[in-house]
Design a protein around this motif. Structure first.
Motif, mmCIF file in Angstrom:
data_model
loop_
_atom_site.group_PDB
_atom_site.id
_atom_site.type_symbol
_atom_site.label_atom_id
_atom_site.label_comp_id
_atom_site.label_asym_id
_atom_site.label_seq_id
_atom_site.Cartn_x
_atom_site.Cartn_y
_atom_site.Cartn_z
ATOM 1 N N ARG A 11 3.726 10.916 23.445
ATOM 2 C CA ARG A 11 2.561 11.648 22.952
ATOM 3 C C ARG A 11 1.311 11.286 23.747
ATOM 4 N N ALA A 12 1.141 10.003 24.030
ATOM 5 C CA ALA A 12 -0.034 9.564 24.782
ATOM 6 C C ALA A 12 -0.030 10.160 26.184
ATOM 7 N N PHE A 13 1.129 10.116 26.854
ATOM 8 C CA PHE A 13 1.217 10.700 28.192
ATOM 9 C C PHE A 13 0.947 12.200 28.152
ATOM 10 N N GLU A 14 1.565 12.921 27.208
ATOM 11 C CA GLU A 14 1.411 14.381 27.142
ATOM 12 C C GLU A 14 -0.045 14.773 26.953
ATOM 13 N N ALA A 15 -0.747 14.062 26.061
ATOM 14 C CA ALA A 15 -2.161 14.379 25.818
ATOM 15 C C ALA A 15 -3.001 14.085 27.060
ATOM 16 N N ALA A 16 -2.765 12.935 27.700
ATOM 17 C CA ALA A 16 -3.540 12.572 28.887
ATOM 18 C C ALA A 16 -3.265 13.536 30.037
ATOM 19 N N LEU B 110 -4.452 12.028 38.900
ATOM 20 C CA LEU B 110 -3.637 13.175 39.302
ATOM 21 C C LEU B 110 -2.201 12.941 38.869
ATOM 22 N N LEU B 111 -1.514 14.016 38.499
ATOM 23 C CA LEU B 111 -0.122 13.916 38.085
ATOM 24 C C LEU B 111 0.786 13.811 39.304
ATOM 25 N N THR B 112 1.741 12.903 39.238
ATOM 26 C CA THR B 112 2.771 12.831 40.266
ATOM 27 C C THR B 112 3.781 13.958 40.034
ATOM 28 N N PRO B 113 4.618 14.262 41.011
ATOM 29 C CA PRO B 113 5.663 15.284 40.790
ATOM 30 C C PRO B 113 6.537 14.979 39.581
ATOM 31 N N ALA B 114 6.851 13.701 39.365
ATOM 32 C CA ALA B 114 7.660 13.338 38.197
ATOM 33 C C ALA B 114 6.923 13.648 36.904
ATOM 34 N N ALA B 115 5.621 13.375 36.883
ATOM 35 C CA ALA B 115 4.821 13.648 35.689
ATOM 36 C C ALA B 115 4.741 15.141 35.407
ATOM 37 N N GLN B 116 4.618 15.951 36.445
ATOM 38 C CA GLN B 116 4.567 17.396 36.256
ATOM 39 C C GLN B 116 5.867 17.922 35.661
ATOM 40 N N THR B 117 6.988 17.372 36.114
ATOM 41 C CA THR B 117 8.285 17.768 35.561
ATOM 42 C C THR B 117 8.384 17.385 34.090
ATOM 43 N N LEU B 118 7.952 16.181 33.769
ATOM 44 C CA LEU B 118 8.011 15.713 32.385
ATOM 45 C C LEU B 118 7.089 16.519 31.486
ATOM 46 N N LEU B 119 5.872 16.788 31.961
ATOM 47 C CA LEU B 119 4.901 17.526 31.142
ATOM 48 C C LEU B 119 5.389 18.935 30.843
ATOM 49 N N SER B 120 6.008 19.595 31.823
ATOM 50 C CA SER B 120 6.450 20.979 31.640
ATOM 51 C C SER B 120 7.477 21.114 30.521
ATOM 52 N N ALA B 121 8.233 20.057 30.252
ATOM 53 C CA ALA B 121 9.218 20.085 29.167
ATOM 54 C C ALA B 121 8.669 19.478 27.885
ATOM 55 N N SER C 137 5.409 19.251 26.648
ATOM 56 C CA SER C 137 4.427 20.011 25.867
ATOM 57 C C SER C 137 5.079 21.061 24.970
ATOM 58 N N PRO C 138 5.989 21.911 25.494
ATOM 59 C CA PRO C 138 6.655 22.873 24.604
ATOM 60 C C PRO C 138 7.452 22.199 23.490
ATOM 61 N N ALA C 139 8.076 21.050 23.802
ATOM 62 C CA ALA C 139 8.864 20.358 22.782
ATOM 63 C C ALA C 139 7.975 19.862 21.643
ATOM 64 N N LEU C 140 6.820 19.285 21.992
ATOM 65 C CA LEU C 140 5.898 18.806 20.956
ATOM 66 C C LEU C 140 5.302 19.975 20.177
ATOM 67 N N ASP C 141 5.034 21.105 20.871
ATOM 68 C CA ASP C 141 4.539 22.298 20.173
ATOM 69 C C ASP C 141 5.555 22.784 19.153
ATOM 70 N N GLN C 142 6.840 22.772 19.518
ATOM 71 C CA GLN C 142 7.882 23.204 18.596
ATOM 72 C C GLN C 142 7.986 22.261 17.407
ATOM 73 N N PRO D 85 -5.359 27.184 27.132
ATOM 74 C CA PRO D 85 -4.004 26.801 26.712
ATOM 75 C C PRO D 85 -3.952 26.131 25.351
ATOM 76 N N ASP D 86 -5.037 25.489 24.907
ATOM 77 C CA ASP D 86 -5.045 24.847 23.607
ATOM 78 C C ASP D 86 -4.928 25.849 22.465
ATOM 79 N N GLN D 87 -5.187 27.141 22.749
ATOM 80 C CA GLN D 87 -5.071 28.150 21.708
ATOM 81 C C GLN D 87 -3.652 28.245 21.166
ATOM 82 N N GLU D 88 -2.668 27.901 21.993
ATOM 83 C CA GLU D 88 -1.279 27.994 21.556
ATOM 84 C C GLU D 88 -0.980 27.029 20.413
ATOM 85 N N ARG D 89 -1.805 26.025 20.233
ATOM 86 C CA ARG D 89 -1.577 25.038 19.181
ATOM 87 C C ARG D 89 -2.335 25.388 17.904
ATOM 88 N N MET D 90 -3.071 26.477 17.923
ATOM 89 C CA MET D 90 -3.865 26.884 16.773
ATOM 90 C C MET D 90 -3.039 27.745 15.804
#
Length: 304
Positions: free
Chosen positions: A12-17, A61-72, A74-79, A135-140
């Motif tokens: 959660r901390a990583f996703e928010a940051a 800045l996000l590393t390539p690994a971080a970008q891969t992790l974030l892309s999966a 954020s949607p998981a936490l939204d769900q 993008p934060d609108q999706e969480r509203m």
């Protein structure tokens, strides 16, 4: 098989940051200190044995690994968040509502006491948004937006059409003695950075050339309206944002208001519940009670 996942707090901390771009912003969202966010991210990096951020602390800045992790992630936490909301008590709790800041200050908040009186067990948590694609609108739970009215709008509740008109302080109006919209060029015209096309949109609807003149450009519509109330110049405003000021005599609209072709719409998240339905019904009732905008006071002469 046992799931092989890092600690949820670290994720959660990583996703928010990563989503917000700053440790301090993530700390504010999660109600912890920036140091706590940093430690959770470091714990996640050790657990995964990868680097997630690079660059300076001020501009990570996000590393390539971080970008891969974030892309999966954020949607998981939204769900997860949507599922929790869907099974929570539908009659009480929190509704997250987002809209443009000026609409919130000038229209929604002055009327929100009525909803609170009717449904004291439902908390409306407000958040401002400055872009239609935030993008934060999706969480509203609900987002109030200005857009063209489409024939098919699933999960959307139309509120009212937008009408635009020039407004200014009564003392300034007396001094300028505006007779027709042709008197506007050369006058001090106020603008907002978020709606730089407003004067052109109004002029097109009125069938005249866009008026040009000196004047300040403000960061927010609210500042431009306050500038007009203070006599700094002429602002072009939607009727619903200035109706209370006009009825109270703080502003006048010498030429009335004309349709911009846009509509205010309440867009709901897909998973509906009773408290969201109650708020949508209340919004529609408030919109139906809202005073109609005065029509243009005179036909616009053709521009030379």
């Amino acid at each position: 098989m046992k799931r092989q996942l890092p600690p949820l707090n670290a994720l959660r901390a990583f996703e928010a940051a990563a989503r917000l771009g700053r440790m301090s912003a993530a700390a504010l969202e999660l109600s912890v200190t920036p140091g706590a966010i940093s430690r959770q991210v470091q714990q996640l990096e050790r657990s995964l044995n990868v680097k997630l951020f690079e660059g300076s602390k001020n501009k990570p800045l996000l590393t390539p690994a971080a970008q891969t992790l974030l892309s999966a992630l954020s949607p998981a936490l939204d769900q997860m968040e949507a599922a929790v909301k869907a099974i929570s008590n539908a009659n009480s709790g929190v509704l997250d509502v987002a809209c443009f800041s000026t609409f919130m200050v000038k229209w929604l908040i002055p009327r929100l006491f009525d909803f609170n009186a009717l449904h004291s067990d439902i908390e409306i948590r407000l958040q401002t948004t400055q872009r239609a694609d935030d993008p934060d609108q999706e969480r509203m739970d609900l987002v109030i937006a200005v857009q063209e009215l489409a024939s098919s709008m699933p999960n959307a509740v139309p509120l009212f059409p937008e009408h635009l008109g020039p407004v200014l302080a009564p003392a300034l109006a007396d001094r300028l003695a505006l007779k027709t919209p042709l008197d506007l060029p050369g006058k001090t015209l106020l603008q907002s950075k978020g709606r730089l096309d407003a004067w052109a949109m109004w002029a097109s609807a009125m069938g005249c050339a866009t008026p040009l003149g000196p004047g300040a450009t403000f960061d927010h519509y609210y500042f431009a309206l306050e500038g007009a109330v203070s006599g700094l110049g002429i602002a072009l405003a939607p009727w619903h944002l200035v109706a209370d000021d006009i009825l109270a005599g703080r502003l006048v609209a010498p030429f009335g208001f004309c349709s911009s072709g846009l509509h205010y719409v309440a867009k709901c998240r897909q998973q509906r519940n009773l408290r969201l339905d109650l708020f949508c019904d209340w919004l529609q009732a408030q919109a139906a009670q809202f005073t109609l905008a005065p029509a243009p006071l005179r036909a616009m002469p053709s521009s030379p």
